[in-house]
Scaffold this motif. Structure first.
Motif, PDB file in Angstrom:
ATOM      1  N   ARG A 144       0.057  24.622  47.526  1.00 29.81           N
ATOM      2  CA  ARG A 144       0.512  25.491  48.618  1.00 29.81           C
ATOM      3  C   ARG A 144       1.726  26.320  48.209  1.00 29.81           C
ATOM      4  O   ARG A 144       2.601  25.840  47.480  1.00 29.81           O
ATOM      5  CB  ARG A 144       0.817  24.638  49.843  1.00 29.81           C
ATOM      6  N   HIS A 145       1.781  27.525  48.703  1.00 28.59           N
ATOM      7  CA  HIS A 145       2.785  28.506  48.293  1.00 28.59           C
ATOM      8  C   HIS A 145       4.218  28.085  48.603  1.00 28.59           C
ATOM      9  O   HIS A 145       5.144  28.548  47.969  1.00 28.59           O
ATOM     10  CB  HIS A 145       2.492  29.864  48.941  1.00 28.59           C
ATOM     11  N   TYR A 146       4.412  27.220  49.555  1.00 26.09           N
ATOM     12  CA  TYR A 146       5.768  26.856  49.983  1.00 26.09           C
ATOM     13  C   TYR A 146       6.331  25.632  49.253  1.00 26.09           C
ATOM     14  O   TYR A 146       7.466  25.233  49.497  1.00 26.09           O
ATOM     15  CB  TYR A 146       5.809  26.617  51.500  1.00 26.09           C
ATOM     16  N   ASP A 175       3.747  25.231  41.628  1.00 29.14           N
ATOM     17  CA  ASP A 175       2.589  26.099  41.878  1.00 29.14           C
ATOM     18  C   ASP A 175       1.267  25.351  41.743  1.00 29.14           C
ATOM     19  O   ASP A 175       0.283  25.706  42.372  1.00 29.14           O
ATOM     20  CB  ASP A 175       2.573  27.274  40.885  1.00 29.14           C
ATOM     21  N   LYS A 185       7.598  23.462  45.775  1.00 32.66           N
ATOM     22  CA  LYS A 185       8.406  23.774  44.596  1.00 32.66           C
ATOM     23  C   LYS A 185       7.555  24.016  43.353  1.00 32.66           C
ATOM     24  O   LYS A 185       7.999  24.662  42.421  1.00 32.66           O
ATOM     25  CB  LYS A 185       9.398  22.635  44.321  1.00 32.66           C
TER      26      LYS A 185
END
Length: 154
Positions: free
Chosen positions: A75-77, A81, A79
């Motif tokens: 998920r993009h949020y 990738d 720490k």
């Protein structure tokens, strides 16, 4: 004693049997699994994929355990990738309790680290106390609980 190695397509027959053993063990813990013959994975594709490492443990020339690590986006949020997701952790009954799960996890974590993947995750059923203990021995900590509701029951 035990040897951990990368799986090959020649191992596919026994790995498909392991998958059915895993499904059989998990069905009583998960009422959402379909009845009849099912498959969780495309093990052959995993063996051939660059983003997945399937390993087996051998004892006296026989495959007695398995597992995989798969690199997948996260998920993009968060720490990180990407994460290394572990699955297909199976040990034959006669070889359980001998540390094979830990050896397989160590090999898979090493593979992930070699690809600069440091966030390692897996899913385990809450009722699978034996597996939870094995994962905790390997350094995993409980992180999040998935909850479900069958709206037909309410």
């Amino acid at each position: 004693m035990y040897t951990i190695r990368k799986a090959t397509l020649e191992d596919l027959g026994i790995l498909l049997d392991f998958e059915q053993g895993l499904i059989k063990a998990e069905r009583p813990m998960d009422p959402t699994i379909k009845e009849g013959e099912i498959s969780y994975y495309d093990i052959g594709a995993f063996i051939m994929a660059d983003d997945t490492e399937v390993v087996v443990a051998e004892f006296e020339g026989n495959i007695v355990a398995s597992g995989y690590a798969r690199i997948k986006g996260d998920r993009h949020y968060l720490k990180h990738d990407q994460q290394g997701y572990l699955g297909f952790m199976f040990v034959t009954e006669e070889h359980r309790g001998k540390g094979l799960n830990k050896l397989i996890i160590e090999q898979l974590v090493k593979w992930c680290r070699g690809r600069a993947i440091y966030e390692i995750r897996l899913d385990v059923y809450e009722d699978n106390i034996q597996a939870i203990k094995a994962y905790e021995k390997a350094g995993f900590k409980k992180h999040m609980i998935t909850m479900r509701l069958d709206a037909n029951d309410h």
